[in-house]
Design an enzyme around this catalytic site. Structure first.
Site, PDB file in Angstrom:
ATOM      1  N   HIS A  62      22.771  -7.940-129.706  1.00 38.78           N
ATOM      2  CA  HIS A  62      22.767  -8.607-128.399  1.00 38.78           C
ATOM      3  C   HIS A  62      21.498  -9.430-128.213  1.00 38.78           C
ATOM      4  O   HIS A  62      21.500 -10.410-127.479  1.00 38.78           O
ATOM      5  CB  HIS A  62      22.844  -7.568-127.264  1.00 38.78           C
ATOM      6  CG  HIS A  62      23.906  -6.535-127.469  1.00 38.78           C
ATOM      7  ND1 HIS A  62      25.242  -6.851-127.497  1.00 38.78           N
ATOM      8  CD2 HIS A  62      23.835  -5.192-127.703  1.00 38.78           C
ATOM      9  CE1 HIS A  62      25.950  -5.749-127.707  1.00 38.78           C
ATOM     10  NE2 HIS A  62      25.124  -4.736-127.842  1.00 38.78           N
ATOM     11  N   HIS A  92      12.300  -7.819-125.515  1.00 33.74           N
ATOM     12  CA  HIS A  92      13.377  -8.624-126.095  1.00 33.74           C
ATOM     13  C   HIS A  92      13.522  -9.893-125.259  1.00 33.74           C
ATOM     14  O   HIS A  92      12.870 -10.032-124.224  1.00 33.74           O
ATOM     15  CB  HIS A  92      14.692  -7.829-126.104  1.00 33.74           C
ATOM     16  CG  HIS A  92      15.150  -7.481-124.741  1.00 33.74           C
ATOM     17  ND1 HIS A  92      14.749  -6.321-124.078  1.00 33.74           N
ATOM     18  CD2 HIS A  92      15.926  -8.157-123.867  1.00 33.74           C
ATOM     19  CE1 HIS A  92      15.281  -6.317-122.875  1.00 33.74           C
ATOM     20  NE2 HIS A  92      15.986  -7.420-122.704  1.00 33.74           N
ATOM     21  N   HIS A  94      16.280 -13.283-123.798  1.00 32.82           N
ATOM     22  CA  HIS A  94      17.604 -13.864-123.505  1.00 32.82           C
ATOM     23  C   HIS A  94      17.403 -15.376-123.553  1.00 32.82           C
ATOM     24  O   HIS A  94      16.350 -15.870-123.096  1.00 32.82           O
ATOM     25  CB  HIS A  94      18.098 -13.435-122.113  1.00 32.82           C
ATOM     26  CG  HIS A  94      18.162 -11.944-121.940  1.00 32.82           C
ATOM     27  ND1 HIS A  94      19.324 -11.211-122.115  1.00 32.82           N
ATOM     28  CD2 HIS A  94      17.186 -11.028-121.622  1.00 32.82           C
ATOM     29  CE1 HIS A  94      19.069  -9.924-121.894  1.00 32.82           C
ATOM     30  NE2 HIS A  94      17.776  -9.780-121.607  1.00 32.82           N
ATOM     31  N   GLU A 104      17.934 -15.274-117.297  1.00 34.07           N
ATOM     32  CA  GLU A 104      18.873 -14.427-116.532  1.00 34.07           C
ATOM     33  C   GLU A 104      18.576 -14.576-115.036  1.00 34.07           C
ATOM     34  O   GLU A 104      19.463 -14.982-114.271  1.00 34.07           O
ATOM     35  CB  GLU A 104      18.718 -12.959-116.972  1.00 34.07           C
ATOM     36  CG  GLU A 104      19.051 -12.764-118.448  1.00 34.07           C
ATOM     37  CD  GLU A 104      19.619 -11.408-118.763  1.00 34.07           C
ATOM     38  OE1 GLU A 104      18.895 -10.395-118.604  1.00 34.07           O
ATOM     39  OE2 GLU A 104      20.787 -11.344-119.151  1.00 34.07           O
ATOM     40  N   HIS A 117      11.805  -9.890-121.584  1.00 30.42           N
ATOM     41  CA  HIS A 117      11.812  -8.634-120.826  1.00 30.42           C
ATOM     42  C   HIS A 117      10.970  -7.577-121.534  1.00 30.42           C
ATOM     43  O   HIS A 117      11.267  -7.207-122.677  1.00 30.42           O
ATOM     44  CB  HIS A 117      13.252  -8.126-120.665  1.00 30.42           C
ATOM     45  CG  HIS A 117      14.056  -8.966-119.734  1.00 30.42           C
ATOM     46  ND1 HIS A 117      15.444  -9.012-119.776  1.00 30.42           N
ATOM     47  CD2 HIS A 117      13.685  -9.814-118.743  1.00 30.42           C
ATOM     48  CE1 HIS A 117      15.877  -9.827-118.835  1.00 30.42           C
ATOM     49  NE2 HIS A 117      14.823 -10.328-118.190  1.00 30.42           N
ATOM     50  N   THR A 197      20.472  -5.512-117.286  1.00 34.31           N
ATOM     51  CA  THR A 197      21.332  -6.706-117.222  1.00 34.31           C
ATOM     52  C   THR A 197      22.383  -6.709-118.332  1.00 34.31           C
ATOM     53  O   THR A 197      23.123  -7.676-118.480  1.00 34.31           O
ATOM     54  CB  THR A 197      20.505  -8.002-117.353  1.00 34.31           C
ATOM     55  OG1 THR A 197      19.924  -8.030-118.664  1.00 34.31           O
ATOM     56  CG2 THR A 197      19.424  -8.078-116.292  1.00 34.31           C
TER      57      THR A 197
HETATM   58  N1  LIG Z   1      17.972  -6.776-120.224  1.00 33.71           N
HETATM   59  S1  LIG Z   1      17.242  -5.505-119.607  1.00 33.71           S
HETATM   60  O1  LIG Z   1      17.739  -5.298-118.256  1.00 33.71           O
HETATM   61  O2  LIG Z   1      15.804  -5.674-119.691  1.00 33.71           O
HETATM   62  C1  LIG Z   1      17.643  -4.077-120.525  1.00 33.71           C
HETATM   63  C2  LIG Z   1      16.629  -3.187-120.917  1.00 33.71           C
HETATM   64  C3  LIG Z   1      16.943  -2.032-121.643  1.00 33.71           C
HETATM   65  C4  LIG Z   1      18.264  -1.764-121.971  1.00 33.71           C
HETATM   66  C5  LIG Z   1      18.580  -0.490-122.723  1.00 33.71           C
HETATM   67  O3  LIG Z   1      17.663   0.174-123.181  1.00 33.71           O
HETATM   68  N2  LIG Z   1      19.859  -0.132-122.857  1.00 33.71           N
HETATM   69  C6  LIG Z   1      20.213   1.126-123.552  1.00 33.71           C
HETATM   70  C7  LIG Z   1      20.301   2.271-122.567  1.00 33.71           C
HETATM   71  F1  LIG Z   1      19.106   2.424-121.964  1.00 33.71           F
HETATM   72  F2  LIG Z   1      20.625   3.378-123.195  1.00 33.71           F
HETATM   73  F3  LIG Z   1      21.201   1.996-121.620  1.00 33.71           F
HETATM   74  C8  LIG Z   1      19.280  -2.638-121.590  1.00 33.71           C
HETATM   75  C9  LIG Z   1      18.960  -3.807-120.852  1.00 33.71           C
HETATM   76 ZN   LIG Z   2      16.802  -8.153-121.021  1.00 31.01          ZN
END
Ligand SMILES: NS(=O)(=O)c1ccc(C(=O)NCC(F)(F)F)cc1
Ligand SMILES: [Zn+2]
Length: 259
Positions: A62, A92, A94, A104, A117, A197
């Site tokens: 992703h 990471h 986007h 975003e 992020h 997100t």
């Molecule tokens: N794009 S964002 O909002 O910074 C973002 C940050 C972290 C995670 C993530 O660790 N997903 C895996 C989890 F935590 F097990 F659900 C997903 C999105």
């Molecule tokens: Zn993110």
């Protein structure tokens, strides 16, 4: 099965079918309106990244992710709207397609080329990242906008490592990178309560968005687009781009601005 993604068949408008919280009351990203209430009680955000170094860089299908050792309190953020220190876990990005914006969050309806992020978790209140990621005060994500302009002198180390993680599921050593070098000159920010997100879209994030963007060159952004959503063994070769969720309804939430 139909794993989530950013395509026509599995993109953001369809995520609610497997993740009903997608239509929840504190979803992210959002549009930041022109006028935001200024909260004088909001102190500065402090990023204590001095002993912070990265471990690896990976492609999770992703985004491209730089991972950190979060086994102690070496690299934390605190202050601002936060009641505890939060440990840096990963960062990471986007981004959009060639010549297209891919942030975003938007500001007064305007998108940026990309959004970084920096993901942190509350190790004071929770025993693991995964527990924190599902809890209302569990995560704090610092968002930094990227706009196209001059080359970013330190982003090269990241874009140069991308050829090593072209395919989904690849990971390689990436030691000694301190994300302090990716911060803009001012730490003025907006903050609001939101969500991840990407699925599972947990409503666990205190968002801290820095107002000032950093500049990166079109050439550097082009290297992000050499990454692929798909694995090396897959027939389909899907270029990794437009991996952003569009702004979600504010649903009465308050956005506060530091000075
Ligand atoms: N794009 S964002 O909002 O910074 C973002 C940050 C972290 C995670 C993530 O660790 N997903 C895996 C989890 F935590 F097990 F659900 C997903 C999105
Ligand atoms: Zn993110």
């Amino acid at each position: 099965g139909n794993h989530w993604g950013y395509g026509k068949e599995n993109g953001p408008d369809l995520w609610h079918t497997h993740y009903p919280v997608a239509q929840g009351s504190r979803q992210s990203p959002i549009d930041i309106p022109r006028q935001v209430s200024h909260d004088p009680s909001l102190g500065p955000i402090v990023l204590d990244y001095d002993h912070c170094t990265s471990i690896s860089i990976s492609n999770n299908g992703h985004s491209v992710v730089v991972n950190f050792d979060d086994t102690d309190e070496r690299s934390v953020i605190h202050g601002g709207p936060l009641e505890n220190p939060y440990r840096l876990k990963q960062f990471h990005f986007h981004w959009g397609g060639k010549g297209c914006d891919g942030s975003e969050h938007t500001v007064a309806g305007n998108s940026y080329a990309s959004e970084l992020h920096l993901v942190h978790w509350n190790a004071v209140k929770y025993t693991s990242f995964d527990h924190a990621a599902a809890a209302p005060e569990g995560l704090a994500v610092v968002g930094i906008f990227l706009e196209t302009g001059d080359d970013h002198r330190w982003l090269h180390t990241i874009t140069d490592a991308m050829y090593m993680v072209k395919y989904k599921g690849s990971i390689t050593d990436f030691k000694g990178f301190n994300p302090k070098c990716l911060l803009p000159s001012s730490l003025h920010y907006w903050t609001y309560l939101g969500s991840l997100t990407t699925p599972p879209l947990h409503e666990s994030v205190t968002w801290i968005l820095l107002k000032d963007p950093i500049a990166v060159s079109e050439k550097q952004l082009g290297k992000f687009r050499l990454l692929q959503f798909t694995g090396e063994e897959e027939d389909q070769r899907l270029r990794m781009e437009n991996n952003f969720r569009p702004p979600q309804p504010l649903k009465g939430r308050r956005i506060r601005s530091s000075n």
